[in-house]
Each structure stands twice: as structure tokens, then as C-alpha cells.
Design a protein around this motif. Sequence first.
Motif, mmCIF file in Angstrom:
data_model
loop_
_atom_site.group_PDB
_atom_site.id
_atom_site.type_symbol
_atom_site.label_atom_id
_atom_site.label_comp_id
_atom_site.label_asym_id
_atom_site.label_seq_id
_atom_site.Cartn_x
_atom_site.Cartn_y
_atom_site.Cartn_z
ATOM 1 N N GLU A 78 -18.631 -34.558 114.767
ATOM 2 C CA GLU A 78 -18.830 -33.292 114.083
ATOM 3 C C GLU A 78 -19.858 -33.427 112.961
ATOM 4 O O GLU A 78 -20.649 -32.514 112.710
ATOM 5 N N THR A 79 -19.867 -34.600 112.283
ATOM 6 C CA THR A 79 -20.829 -34.831 111.202
ATOM 7 C C THR A 79 -22.254 -34.792 111.739
ATOM 8 O O THR A 79 -23.145 -34.177 111.136
ATOM 9 N N THR A 82 -23.107 -31.158 112.676
ATOM 10 C CA THR A 82 -23.278 -30.328 111.476
ATOM 11 C C THR A 82 -24.595 -30.639 110.778
ATOM 12 O O THR A 82 -25.278 -29.732 110.277
ATOM 13 N N ARG A 85 -27.368 -28.921 112.708
ATOM 14 C CA ARG A 85 -27.321 -27.477 112.496
ATOM 15 C C ARG A 85 -27.786 -27.102 111.090
ATOM 16 O O ARG A 85 -28.460 -26.088 110.890
ATOM 17 N N THR A 86 -27.456 -27.926 110.106
ATOM 18 C CA THR A 86 -27.882 -27.661 108.727
ATOM 19 C C THR A 86 -29.400 -27.729 108.615
ATOM 20 O O THR A 86 -30.028 -26.873 107.977
ATOM 21 N N SER A 116 -26.550 -27.926 120.133
ATOM 22 C CA SER A 116 -26.889 -28.280 118.754
ATOM 23 C C SER A 116 -28.331 -27.949 118.397
ATOM 24 O O SER A 116 -28.677 -27.842 117.226
#
Length: 553
Positions: A78-79, A82, A85-86, A116
Motif C-alpha cells: 500500500e505504501t 500510495t 498516486r501522491t 496505479s
Amino acid sequence: MKHVEKYARGYFMPPKTSLKWAQKEYITEAPIWCSVDLRDGNQALIVPMNLEEKLEYFKVLVDIGFKEIEVGFPAASETEFTFLRTLIEQNLIPDDVTIQVLTQSREHIIRKTFESLKGANKAVVHLYNSTSLAQREQVFRKSKEEIIDIAVTGAKLVKQIAAETEGNFQFEYSPESFTGTEIEFALDICNRVLDVWQPAAANPVIINLPATVSMSMPHVYASQIEYMSENLKYRENVILSVHPHNDRGTGVADAELGMLAGAQRVEGTLFGNGERTGNVDIVTLALNMYSHGVDPKLNFENLPEIVAAYEQATKMRVSERHPYGGELVFTAFSGSHQDAIAKGMKWREEEERQYWSVPYLLIDPKDIGRQYEGDIIRINSQSGKGGIGYILQQKYGLDLPPKMREHFGYCVKNVSDQQQKELQPDEIYDIFKQEYVNLKSPVEFVKYRFNDDEEFSTVVTIRTGGETKEITGNGNGRLDAISNALQTELGFDYTDLVYTEHALETGSKSQAVSYIGIKGADGAAYWGCGIDADIMVSSVRALFSAINKIISK
């Protein structure tokens, strides 16, 4: 050593080698650099970077000039997802930077990877599967055809989903564990993937040949790369990439020879961070090119700041002896090295030189943000007069006569040896002052005057043993007259007066510094230094300092 017989060569030579790469002298242009710090490097950390640290590190890589950055394996955690995506949603990816993501040849991972990437301007999708004999036999227990099927199936799926996804995608394929793969099989599987992707000039495919485990000497890896370069299909539309690891300590050499052999692209990390002994060190690779007068197209002009950012993000340390980035790589402790460097630096100051050629310094430290003062020459018990003199001259403006420099060199080395430590410049300067400058004991200079009718006849006021007295003397010059007065008063002779002087500073606060060396009755040399706003007074203070050394011996 015991058990040597259990180790066989696990790599495979090409069926034929041309060794064209061996005829090239050096790398003539920068490759395409791809940083894998945020994936390969990050997964090797004891504590992987958090989201904020990865975002900050990404900015560092962009500032250095990387145009391709592998940002992670977004389907792995997930990291990782994320983070990607950030970068996309906060518009943190510059228009001229391409992100790269890694995916195994498995459908759910490939689909998650493209999910992603939604909204990315441009991305490299990096597909891989392991191909080595050891992996096929021991891990997958599959035939060559079954391994090819994994790669081809993944390549088809990547192409299909890319066509269904909004974005600009480039494809990359790695036969992981390439160095342990039979070369003809590696060529076959790469060509089968290329047949699926059909590379074109407008959208070339990257074929990446990793030394996942370094198994051979660098020239063997170069021969493997050259064979692949000469036999890949669609070669004009293929970007050949290398990804060396450092198991044998030859990652940099593998990459350099790989580029000579046809590689156009290099994947690596800053300072070689990565699994086991690490990835190839891009800092070293790039600055090696720089040392040959080739622009690496990466900016390491402030390398100490990059070292600091790297250490903060990774919690790892750049070794003091690490090429270019290490604290001590430009530092000389050896006396002969220091002397050669000091003379080389002076030679450059005498007139402008086109090429850098200072002994023991491969490149100019200032070009990567290092300072001469405190970086190049540092002092311990192994140091010599040249280095010690260089520090006094560069930092404090003191240009000692050669013989005095030698004498002081032994003083400093003795202190360092007794204290068993490196001496800082201020400590060296303090030793110099205590040993030579304006010494007042046992005989203190107070003042002097010269008779108006006899130019070189003097009266000198001194203080010794708590008593102030006047002494007289004559000579063939002012300093000679004072010297003769002192010899008569003190009752001893000295010879071979050596005298030099120079301005210590410029401007309203300028001072003069004088150096005097004399030989006592015992044949030894004694040195003194005087510093004063008046050149004559500084000369007299230097003389008194030298004489006080004789008296105090």
C-alpha cells in the motif's frame, strides 16, 4: 581456503565473442540514467523510507538531473501504491521526467500496476521474470519453454492493458538473473518478448540485462552484453540497458565495460545502495566519466549536500573512503603526498592551466563542492612539511622559509604522535605561535633606537630576569646592529642568519611577518618569527624569538 572445489563458474560465455568493446578507450557520452533508489535501494534498507522521506528523496533525484526514476513496485504494498498516486495526483513529476514501475509477469500484479499509473504523463512499465538455470531448476522447476511462456504471456497482457489505459507507456523487459542464464536462451526470450511488443522508433522498447548476481569478471559481462547487442531483433528500436549488482565488487567496472559493449542505459543507485553488496554506484560512474572530460548529464556540483540527503533518508552512511563522496577521498595525510599536492596547487596558481593534473587528485575537489581548506590536507603523525606549510599558508597567510617549514613539520608530527590524534588547523597554528612567534622569555624585547649621527649604531632596551636594561651595538645594517648588541650582551655567537619577510594581511589591518633562522654554537638551527605592524619591529621580534630558542634549549 577449504572447500574451493565446491565453486564452479555459474555464468555462460557467448557462443562467439568479437571483443569490439576492448578496442575502445573510454566512454564518450552519458548513458540514459535510471535511478532505482526508490525501489531497489529502498527495499534493501533495514527500515524502508516512509512516504514523506520518499517524496523528499524523489526531489533530490530530480534536482540531480535524473530523467528516468523507478519509483517502486506499486502492486507490492500500500505504501508503494500510495507513493505513486501522491506523485501523480499532486503533480510532483516534472514534464521531462519519466517514472518507472516494476511488475512481475502475473496478471493481477500487472493490472494493479496500471491502476496505479492512471493520470501519469509518461511511464515505463518494467516487466520481469527470472530466467537463470539455477532459478529454473531449483525455484520454478520449469522448462525453458515454460519460462518463455511466462514472459510472453506477461508481455501480451502488458500491451493489452496499456492499450486500454489512458496514458503514454513505454515497455521494458528484464530477464532477471541474466548473468546465470545461457546466453542463447536469454537472447531467445528477449526476442520473443520483442516480437510481442513490436518496438518502433517513436516508442522504443528497453531490454534490461541485469547482473542480478555478479558472477564473472567484468570482461565476461561485457562480452555477454556485446553478444546481445549484436543479435537482438529490432535493434535500432531497442534501448539496451544494464543493471549491475556489486557482489564481486566490480559493479562499476561491469557497467563501464557494458557501456563500451553497447549498453545505452544504466540502472543504479546513489552510492550503490541495494541488496547484498548493492547496486552499481551512479555517483562513481558519472564522476568517472567527468574525470575523462565527458559531461555525465547529472549534477553533483554540491556532492556534500547530496551525501547528507542520502544519509538522512536511508539512515545509511557514506564511507569515508567511498569514491568521490567520502569525507577522506581527497585528503592526504602522507608527507610526500601532501608535498606533491601543495606544489601542484601552487603550480596551478602561477598561471592558468587548461587541464587539471594535480598529483594525487583525480578531479578538482571544488568542482563537486569540496573545499581545499580542511579537505585536501589534514595533519597527523604521518604528515610532512609540505602539507603543514600548505595549511599555514592557505589558512593563516604564513609563508615559511623551506628550512623552517621542515623544522616546524617535525614539531607538529611529534605533537600528533604523542597525542595520538589528528591535529586541526587551529591547533597547528597554536603550536606555531607557541614555538616561534614573538617569544619573550628569557629575554624580552622592549624597544630600540638608532643614533642620528651613526645610522647603524643602536641602543636596545631589553628585559631579562625581571631587570630592564639598555644594550648597544653597531653593524652594517639596523638588524645587524641589534644582533651584535645581543651577542655581546649574552656572550655567545651564532652564524648563518637567514631572513625573510612578507605582508601578512592587506588593507588597514595589514601586518608584517618576519622569519629568522640562526645556527648556534652546537651547529643546530634555531628559528623565530615576529609579527608586528612595523616591518622592522617584526624583524627584531623574530630575532629575539630565535635567540630565546637557543637560550631555552
